[in-house]
Design an enzyme around this catalytic site. Sequence first.
Site, short mmCIF file in Angstrom:
data_model
loop_
_atom_site.label_atom_id
_atom_site.label_comp_id
_atom_site.label_asym_id
_atom_site.label_seq_id
_atom_site.Cartn_x
_atom_site.Cartn_y
_atom_site.Cartn_z
N LYS A 111 40.82 30.13 39.06
CA LYS A 111 39.20 29.80 39.73
C LYS A 111 38.74 31.14 39.65
O LYS A 111 39.09 32.02 40.44
CB LYS A 111 39.64 29.35 41.35
CG LYS A 111 38.49 28.22 41.73
CD LYS A 111 37.62 28.83 42.62
CE LYS A 111 37.67 29.72 43.67
NZ LYS A 111 36.40 30.55 43.53
N GLY A 123 41.97 38.83 46.84
CA GLY A 123 40.45 38.50 47.78
C GLY A 123 40.94 39.16 49.16
O GLY A 123 42.01 40.03 49.20
N SER A 124 40.31 38.51 50.29
CA SER A 124 40.49 39.08 51.60
C SER A 124 41.69 38.68 52.13
O SER A 124 42.26 37.71 51.72
CB SER A 124 39.39 38.56 52.38
OG SER A 124 39.21 37.16 52.50
N GLY A 162 43.54 35.05 52.11
CA GLY A 162 44.77 35.12 51.74
C GLY A 162 45.91 34.44 52.65
O GLY A 162 46.95 33.64 52.21
N GLU A 185 47.13 40.08 46.39
CA GLU A 185 46.49 41.63 46.33
C GLU A 185 44.98 41.38 47.43
O GLU A 185 44.15 40.85 47.03
CB GLU A 185 45.92 41.80 44.98
CG GLU A 185 46.90 41.86 43.93
CD GLU A 185 47.57 43.32 43.66
OE1 GLU A 185 47.16 44.16 44.68
OE2 GLU A 185 48.48 43.47 42.90
N CYS A 204 38.83 47.31 46.23
CA CYS A 204 39.71 47.28 47.22
C CYS A 204 40.30 48.45 47.75
O CYS A 204 40.72 48.87 48.80
CB CYS A 204 40.83 46.28 47.06
SG CYS A 204 41.63 46.71 45.36
N GLU A 246 37.46 46.62 56.97
CA GLU A 246 36.79 47.04 55.76
C GLU A 246 35.34 46.60 55.65
O GLU A 246 35.00 45.35 55.91
CB GLU A 246 37.58 46.20 54.84
CG GLU A 246 37.32 46.44 53.52
CD GLU A 246 38.37 45.36 52.41
OE1 GLU A 246 38.44 44.32 52.68
OE2 GLU A 246 38.89 45.95 51.33
#
Length: 497
Positions: free
Chosen positions: A196, A249-250, A254, A271, A305, A401
């Site tokens: 995706k 992703g975040s 996640g 990740e 990241c 972040e």
Amino acid sequence: MQDLPWHVISEQKIGCTVVAEIRPYWRNFIDGEWLDSSDGRSIPIVDPGNGKLISRVACGGAVEIDLAVAAARRCFQERRLQSLTPAARGELMFAIAGELETLADEIAELEIHDNGKTRAAGYNEVKLTQRYLRYYGGMADKLEGRQIPLGDNIVDYTIRMPYGVSAQIVPWNGPLPVGARSIACAVVTGNTVVLKSPEDSPLSLFVLAQACERAGVPKGAVNIVCGYGSEAGAALVSHKDIDHIVFTGSVATGKSVLRAAAERVIPCVMELGGKSAAVAYADADLDNAARNVARGILHHAGQICSAASRLVAHRSIVGPLVEKLKAEAARRTVGPGAEDCDMGPVISERQLQRIEALCEVGVAEGATLATGGKRLEREGFFLPPTIFTDVRPDMRIAQEEFFGPVLVVIPFDTPEEAIAIANGTDYGLAAGIFTRDLKLALWTADRLVAGQVYVNDWWVGGVETPFGGTRRSGYGREKGQEALLGYVQTKNVGIKL
Ligand code: NAD
């Protein structure tokens, strides 16, 4: 093959800006075909360098995810990849990398307008992607099982089996290399893929799909669907017929991916985000530290990241180091990649508002804004390099972040305090150390909680070095030889003779 050229560059000059005409409409790549959305919807794609609509993408939803998973399942069941020798699967990766060579100019241009990259970064994305494809292509025939001695009359051996259908979800900051490295690991080990792509910058992954098609990747082995996370993403990770998830992703997303995976006991490579600290000791080479920390937080406008988003500096060097960092910030031009600027925009108005709001929190918390902090008064989504000083480790700006070009500077007095501050967030992705004292560097590297530690540079490493998180930054490793192990499971075969 798509019925229109995927991307036409008109090279029309307006002042110093090269305006690329990007194909106005893109389809999803499912079972070797280019498909419209079943309900006719499309996703608008906006150039973050000027805020203007540049293209539309067929919006994939549950229906497209169903089709893609079914195609990937068929491909796996019919062993279209597994029946190839590992070396032949490796050759496919070399062929895709070769196709990308012919598309490099176009991809770089596309990355500028779809993703907000600088021109240099756009070309680097292509090179990096080719490196991943060739690295894992070369490893395809080197992943071996073991023979286990069990005495007379028994033969016992292990096989590295693919999981099956690998569901992969990619963020917008570096979709091409992040997507390609997971696809490469999956395909060389015999898995099939439904990826995706990110709704904010999906275009380069469609070019990768086109390169797969031209390279002769079997139908259904790689399927790329763009859709919104809450629809296509959620439908993919909760699909009953996937066997494996790779999510980048975040942390918040996640967690929801992991909940869906838990329902079906699906293995995941996660990740996630970071708030990585650069620890600068009193004896550090200040020019080198400033250069690297600036690069570490300003590359791709901080939307990495593993960005160097916190500087944990010995109190005695904070003043001169911050001055050098301000000079590094000041010498960078900020603007669209098409204007050959040094630092580009953040991806969207929404993301810019989020970063500005967190900057306001920093000021309200009592931190000092040494530079930046407010958007540029021009079209597009630009925040200049931003540095906060007088930051306490417990402030929100020291914990959350930004995913933007914002550095927070926190002083320390003792090495123990530096470690406590550096390790004092929920994250544990990357960390850096700046010192001339190797013993101190090793002592610090041992104690930092991070998946990777860089000494006297930021981002030491490459395609060959394992990359991944600890704590809420995730688990599993991408990159390096180790990554392949995340795409296979061991089957033991014991034979009584
Ligand atoms: P995000 O979590 O919002 O989105 C990432 C992807 O997940 C997108 O494709 C999105 O559509 C999809 N998604 C959203 N909701 C979903 C759902 N409910 N189910 C399934 N998929 C869903 O992250 P983002 O804002 O696009 O990316 C930035 C984040 O990614 C940052 O936190 C950054 O640190 C992290 N990141 C990590 C790495 C790494 O290797 N550790 C690399 C790049 C980015």
